[in-house]
Scaffold this motif. Structure first.
Motif, PDB file in Angstrom:
ATOM      1  N   ALA A  17      -2.519 -23.439 -13.039  1.00 49.98           N
ATOM      2  CA  ALA A  17      -2.598 -22.962 -11.650  1.00 49.98           C
ATOM      3  C   ALA A  17      -2.353 -21.452 -11.610  1.00 49.98           C
ATOM      4  O   ALA A  17      -3.064 -20.713 -10.904  1.00 49.98           O
ATOM      5  CB  ALA A  17      -1.573 -23.692 -10.787  1.00 49.98           C
ATOM      6  N   TYR A  18      -1.383 -20.973 -12.369  1.00 49.86           N
ATOM      7  CA  TYR A  18      -1.101 -19.523 -12.413  1.00 49.86           C
ATOM      8  C   TYR A  18      -2.343 -18.738 -12.840  1.00 49.86           C
ATOM      9  O   TYR A  18      -2.697 -17.721 -12.239  1.00 49.86           O
ATOM     10  CB  TYR A  18       0.016 -19.231 -13.412  1.00 49.86           C
ATOM     11  CG  TYR A  18       1.432 -19.441 -12.917  1.00 49.86           C
ATOM     12  CD1 TYR A  18       1.706 -19.660 -11.570  1.00 49.86           C
ATOM     13  CD2 TYR A  18       2.507 -19.396 -13.805  1.00 49.86           C
ATOM     14  CE1 TYR A  18       3.017 -19.842 -11.136  1.00 49.86           C
ATOM     15  CE2 TYR A  18       3.814 -19.564 -13.382  1.00 49.86           C
ATOM     16  CZ  TYR A  18       4.073 -19.787 -12.047  1.00 49.86           C
ATOM     17  OH  TYR A  18       5.362 -19.954 -11.631  1.00 49.86           O
ATOM     18  N   ALA A  19      -2.998 -19.232 -13.928  1.00 49.74           N
ATOM     19  CA  ALA A  19      -4.171 -18.511 -14.447  1.00 49.74           C
ATOM     20  C   ALA A  19      -5.251 -18.432 -13.370  1.00 49.74           C
ATOM     21  O   ALA A  19      -5.870 -17.381 -13.156  1.00 49.74           O
ATOM     22  CB  ALA A  19      -4.698 -19.207 -15.700  1.00 49.74           C
ATOM     23  N   ALA A  20      -5.465 -19.551 -12.665  1.00 51.23           N
ATOM     24  CA  ALA A  20      -6.516 -19.583 -11.633  1.00 51.23           C
ATOM     25  C   ALA A  20      -6.105 -18.755 -10.411  1.00 51.23           C
ATOM     26  O   ALA A  20      -6.926 -18.040  -9.821  1.00 51.23           O
ATOM     27  CB  ALA A  20      -6.790 -21.034 -11.236  1.00 51.23           C
ATOM     28  N   GLY A  21      -4.828 -18.844 -10.040  1.00 49.46           N
ATOM     29  CA  GLY A  21      -4.345 -18.106  -8.862  1.00 49.46           C
ATOM     30  C   GLY A  21      -4.308 -16.601  -9.085  1.00 49.46           C
ATOM     31  O   GLY A  21      -4.547 -15.817  -8.158  1.00 49.46           O
ATOM     32  N   LEU A  22      -4.035 -16.187 -10.328  1.00 52.93           N
ATOM     33  CA  LEU A  22      -4.040 -14.746 -10.646  1.00 52.93           C
ATOM     34  C   LEU A  22      -5.444 -14.171 -10.510  1.00 52.93           C
ATOM     35  O   LEU A  22      -5.627 -13.048 -10.032  1.00 52.93           O
ATOM     36  CB  LEU A  22      -3.603 -14.536 -12.103  1.00 52.93           C
ATOM     37  CG  LEU A  22      -2.134 -14.356 -12.422  1.00 52.93           C
ATOM     38  CD1 LEU A  22      -1.985 -14.173 -13.944  1.00 52.93           C
ATOM     39  CD2 LEU A  22      -1.534 -13.160 -11.694  1.00 52.93           C
ATOM     40  N   ALA A  23      -6.443 -14.963 -10.951  1.00 54.61           N
ATOM     41  CA  ALA A  23      -7.826 -14.465 -10.947  1.00 54.61           C
ATOM     42  C   ALA A  23      -8.406 -14.409  -9.538  1.00 54.61           C
ATOM     43  O   ALA A  23      -9.431 -13.765  -9.319  1.00 54.61           O
ATOM     44  CB  ALA A  23      -8.698 -15.356 -11.833  1.00 54.61           C
ATOM     45  N   THR A  24      -7.770 -15.080  -8.586  1.00 53.00           N
ATOM     46  CA  THR A  24      -8.358 -15.137  -7.243  1.00 53.00           C
ATOM     47  C   THR A  24      -7.431 -14.528  -6.183  1.00 53.00           C
ATOM     48  O   THR A  24      -7.650 -14.719  -4.982  1.00 53.00           O
ATOM     49  CB  THR A  24      -8.669 -16.609  -6.875  1.00 53.00           C
ATOM     50  OG1 THR A  24      -7.510 -17.410  -7.155  1.00 53.00           O
ATOM     51  CG2 THR A  24      -9.848 -17.141  -7.656  1.00 53.00           C
ATOM     52  N   GLY A  25      -6.384 -13.847  -6.639  1.00 46.55           N
ATOM     53  CA  GLY A  25      -5.554 -13.097  -5.697  1.00 46.55           C
ATOM     54  C   GLY A  25      -4.479 -13.901  -4.987  1.00 46.55           C
ATOM     55  O   GLY A  25      -3.797 -13.381  -4.096  1.00 46.55           O
ATOM     56  N   VAL A  26      -4.278 -15.167  -5.369  1.00 45.22           N
ATOM     57  CA  VAL A  26      -3.179 -15.936  -4.761  1.00 45.22           C
ATOM     58  C   VAL A  26      -1.852 -15.303  -5.195  1.00 45.22           C
ATOM     59  O   VAL A  26      -0.914 -15.190  -4.405  1.00 45.22           O
ATOM     60  CB  VAL A  26      -3.230 -17.415  -5.196  1.00 45.22           C
ATOM     61  CG1 VAL A  26      -2.026 -18.194  -4.657  1.00 45.22           C
ATOM     62  CG2 VAL A  26      -4.526 -18.060  -4.752  1.00 45.22           C
ATOM     63  N   TRP A  27      -1.807 -14.894  -6.477  1.00 43.47           N
ATOM     64  CA  TRP A  27      -0.649 -14.163  -6.993  1.00 43.47           C
ATOM     65  C   TRP A  27      -1.122 -12.829  -7.555  1.00 43.47           C
ATOM     66  O   TRP A  27      -2.227 -12.714  -8.083  1.00 43.47           O
ATOM     67  CB  TRP A  27       0.055 -14.985  -8.088  1.00 43.47           C
ATOM     68  CG  TRP A  27       0.623 -16.257  -7.516  1.00 43.47           C
ATOM     69  CD1 TRP A  27       1.620 -16.353  -6.575  1.00 43.47           C
ATOM     70  CD2 TRP A  27       0.213 -17.602  -7.791  1.00 43.47           C
ATOM     71  NE1 TRP A  27       1.853 -17.679  -6.270  1.00 43.47           N
ATOM     72  CE2 TRP A  27       1.018 -18.459  -7.010  1.00 43.47           C
ATOM     73  CE3 TRP A  27      -0.727 -18.170  -8.639  1.00 43.47           C
ATOM     74  CZ2 TRP A  27       0.889 -19.845  -7.038  1.00 43.47           C
ATOM     75  CZ3 TRP A  27      -0.855 -19.549  -8.674  1.00 43.47           C
ATOM     76  CH2 TRP A  27      -0.049 -20.368  -7.874  1.00 43.47           C
ATOM     77  N   GLY A  28      -0.235 -11.817  -7.440  1.00 45.92           N
ATOM     78  CA  GLY A  28      -0.649 -10.453  -7.770  1.00 45.92           C
ATOM     79  C   GLY A  28      -0.514 -10.110  -9.241  1.00 45.92           C
ATOM     80  O   GLY A  28      -1.418  -9.527  -9.838  1.00 45.92           O
ATOM     81  N   ASP A  29       0.621 -10.437  -9.837  1.00 51.03           N
ATOM     82  CA  ASP A  29       0.819 -10.046 -11.234  1.00 51.03           C
ATOM     83  C   ASP A  29       1.817 -10.975 -11.928  1.00 51.03           C
ATOM     84  O   ASP A  29       2.388 -11.877 -11.304  1.00 51.03           O
ATOM     85  CB  ASP A  29       1.280  -8.584 -11.332  1.00 51.03           C
ATOM     86  CG  ASP A  29       2.562  -8.340 -10.556  1.00 51.03           C
ATOM     87  OD1 ASP A  29       3.352  -9.298 -10.385  1.00 51.03           O
ATOM     88  OD2 ASP A  29       2.784  -7.208 -10.107  1.00 51.03           O
ATOM     89  N   LEU A  30       2.018 -10.700 -13.220  1.00 52.12           N
ATOM     90  CA  LEU A  30       2.864 -11.585 -14.026  1.00 52.12           C
ATOM     91  C   LEU A  30       4.317 -11.561 -13.547  1.00 52.12           C
ATOM     92  O   LEU A  30       5.023 -12.577 -13.610  1.00 52.12           O
ATOM     93  CB  LEU A  30       2.785 -11.193 -15.512  1.00 52.12           C
ATOM     94  CG  LEU A  30       1.391 -11.304 -16.153  1.00 52.12           C
ATOM     95  CD1 LEU A  30       1.435 -10.874 -17.623  1.00 52.12           C
ATOM     96  CD2 LEU A  30       0.838 -12.720 -16.060  1.00 52.12           C
ATOM     97  N   ASP A  31       4.784 -10.403 -13.060  1.00 49.87           N
ATOM     98  CA  ASP A  31       6.178 -10.323 -12.586  1.00 49.87           C
ATOM     99  C   ASP A  31       6.405 -11.251 -11.398  1.00 49.87           C
ATOM    100  O   ASP A  31       7.457 -11.862 -11.256  1.00 49.87           O
ATOM    101  CB  ASP A  31       6.536  -8.883 -12.188  1.00 49.87           C
ATOM    102  CG  ASP A  31       6.633  -7.999 -13.417  1.00 49.87           C
ATOM    103  OD1 ASP A  31       6.826  -8.563 -14.519  1.00 49.87           O
ATOM    104  OD2 ASP A  31       6.482  -6.774 -13.278  1.00 49.87           O
TER     105      ASP A  31
END
Ligand code: G3P
Length: 502
Positions: free
Chosen positions: A448-462
């Protein structure tokens, strides 16, 4: 607003769908087991059609339980049992054979031939791929299908057949299947095939030739976090981007926020898989670990990892249930084991698929040793649980030998980590704290993190790291001399298992 992320986890024993909201909290889950097919000793298969049907079912069930519609979902992430090989006809979508599962050892004779070919042995392709020649990885399974299914080699040469690990199979079907499905995998899954070059991050023509696998069968290798296509599944998921793919162990590391060099995790599933992130450096093991890709974000360098893969841990508990019948349900093993104070002198080496890391001995066989009239089923249950902890110690010793640095603590996840008795014993036998996070569903979370990072749900690894919360810390309590005595006995038991050669 579309701020939820759906993770599909196509695992060895079941397929799950889990939907997370923007705070990475689980809002819906559905799971379905599939049949384990054992046609002969050492052979393990799955039916790919059953896997796809289960995938469709868990997606619908999960979203309806969560009360969520396609328009609420920003992206889908896919994670999967790795190495398992599926070959199908691109025009009909029909598999030409059952999936040959990662635990399957039928291809050992072919591997022996290839290892002997120029005298280079088991590590012939280790420089290029990071892997030893073992039945575990996909290449020999694909070659077996091409060699044994009538007409398959000719069909593959004509470009009619496609290969994929379960991520590829799920994404191809999700994106339309025979009506234009997208044929892709990610670098983490590709790094488990014995066919990908760790530096170029693409299929190696030389390796494809060794196994006689046409390049046209191979999926395109993409990063772990980017939009690869759009779901065509009618109604429930129509039009949602598929934006993350990671092998399940790499997904668990991502879900545990092991993003940078030195960060690690150990997942307790069907088998156990310890991953230590080595950053953008490709580190080679001298101690029986494999080198694998940890993740790659679109447009960035890949992160690599050292991995200690253990074939049988949780599946030993299933074996106690299904083959010996000494427990009714898997979760009863802890209660049974807790009725005795120790293993009664019994040690259980579950080398059902040979032994993987750090031994890489396909010829090893299971051994239950130290038996006396005193030993009862509770001692056997305890010895079975302890074997998970001892095998983990084997791979952690290998990590320490390779990196020259002791681990400060071990972050754990996966179903078996709910077992406090096992976690305490793990801390005791390692001599370092074992830390269980609040969310142990880290595999789905990582996808979910990988998909959400690529689509702007989450901004960065921090931002993702901030979600991680410790739940329980198990401190080692066993005296040093007792720890080392027990581990010595374990190594003796392993030597019996390695001796059991026909
Ligand atoms: O390498 C095999 C691994 O990916 C299987 O994981 O959790 O399905 O047993 P799991």
């Amino acid at each position: 607003m579309a701020d939820h992320v759906l993770a599909i986890d196509q695992g060895t024993t079941s397929t799950r769908a889990i939907v997370f909201d923007a705070t990475a909290t689980i809002v819906g889950v559905a799971q379905r087991e599939h049949e384990q097919i054992f046609p002969r000793a050492g052979w393990v298969e799955h039916d790919p059609v059953e896997i796809w049907t289960s995938t469709e079912w868990v997606i619908s069930a999960c979203l309806s339980r969560a009360g969520i519609e396609a328009s609420d979902i920003a992206a889908v992430g896919v994670t999967n049992q790795r190495e398992t090989a599926i070959v199908w006809d691109r025009r009909t979508g029909r598999p030409v054979h059952n999936a040959i599962v990662w635990q399957d050892t039928r291809t050992q004779p072919r591997l022996d031939e290839i290892a002997a070919a120029d005298g280079a042995g088991t590590f012939r392709f280790a420089e290029e791929t990071g892997l030893p020649l073992a039945t575990y990885f996909s290449a020999s399974k694909i070659a077996w299908i091409l060699d044994h299914v009538p007409g398959a080699r000719a069909a593959a040469a004509r470009g009619d057949l496609l290969f994929g690990t379960p991520d590829t199979w799920v994404v191809w079907n999700l994106t339309g299947g025979a009506r234009g499905g997208i044929h892709v995998t990610d670098v983490t899954n590709a790094s488990r095939t014995l066919l990908m070059d760790l530096v170029t991050l693409d299929w190696s023509d030389d390796l494809l030739e060794v196994w006689g696998i046409p390049r046209a069968m191979m999926p395109q290798v993409r990063s772990s976090s980017e939009v690869v296509g759009t779901s065509q599944l009618p109604d429930v998921l129509h039009g949602v981007p598929i934006a993350g793919i990671l092998g399940d162990q790499q997904a668990a590391a991502f879900g545990q926020a092991a993003f940078h060099a030195g960060e690690s995790k150990n997942t307790y599933g069907t088998g156990n898989f310890l991953l230590v992130n080595t950053g953008t450096d490709i580190v080679r093991s001298d101690s029986g670990l494999i080198t694998t890709v940890a993740y790659r974000r679109e447009g960035e360098a890949a992160h690599y990892a050292l991995e200690g893969s253990i074939a049988v841990t949780g599946s030993l508990v299933q074996w106690l249930r299904d083959n010996l019948g000494i427990i009714q349900r898997s979760e009863d093993v802890e209660t049974l084991a807790a009725t005795v104070d120790d293993n009664g002198g019994a040690y259980f080496v579950p080398a059902f698929s040979g032994l993987f890391a750090p031994y890489w001995r396909p010829d090893a066989r299971g051994a239950l040793v130290g038996l006396t009239r005193y030993v009862n089923k509770a001692h056997i249950a305890r010895a079975a649980l302890e074997s998970t902890a001892f095998q983990t110690r084997d791979v952690i010793d290998a990590v320490v030998a390779d990196t020259g640095r002791a681990l400060d603590e071990l972050r754990v996840d996966g179903g078996m980590t709910r077992d406090d008795l096992l976690m305490q014993f793990q801390a005791d036998i390692l001599g370092i704290p074992v830390v269980r996070p609040k969310v142990v569903e880290t595999t789905a979370l990582g996808a979910a993190y990988a998909a959400g990072l690529a689509t702007g749900v989450w901004g960065d690894l921090d931002e993702l790291r901030a979600h991680w919360r410790e739940d329980v810390r198990f401190e080692p309590r066993m005296p040093d001399d007792e720890r080392e005595r027990r581990y010595r006995m374990w190594r003796k038991a392993v030597s019996k298992s390695l001796d059991w050669v026909d």
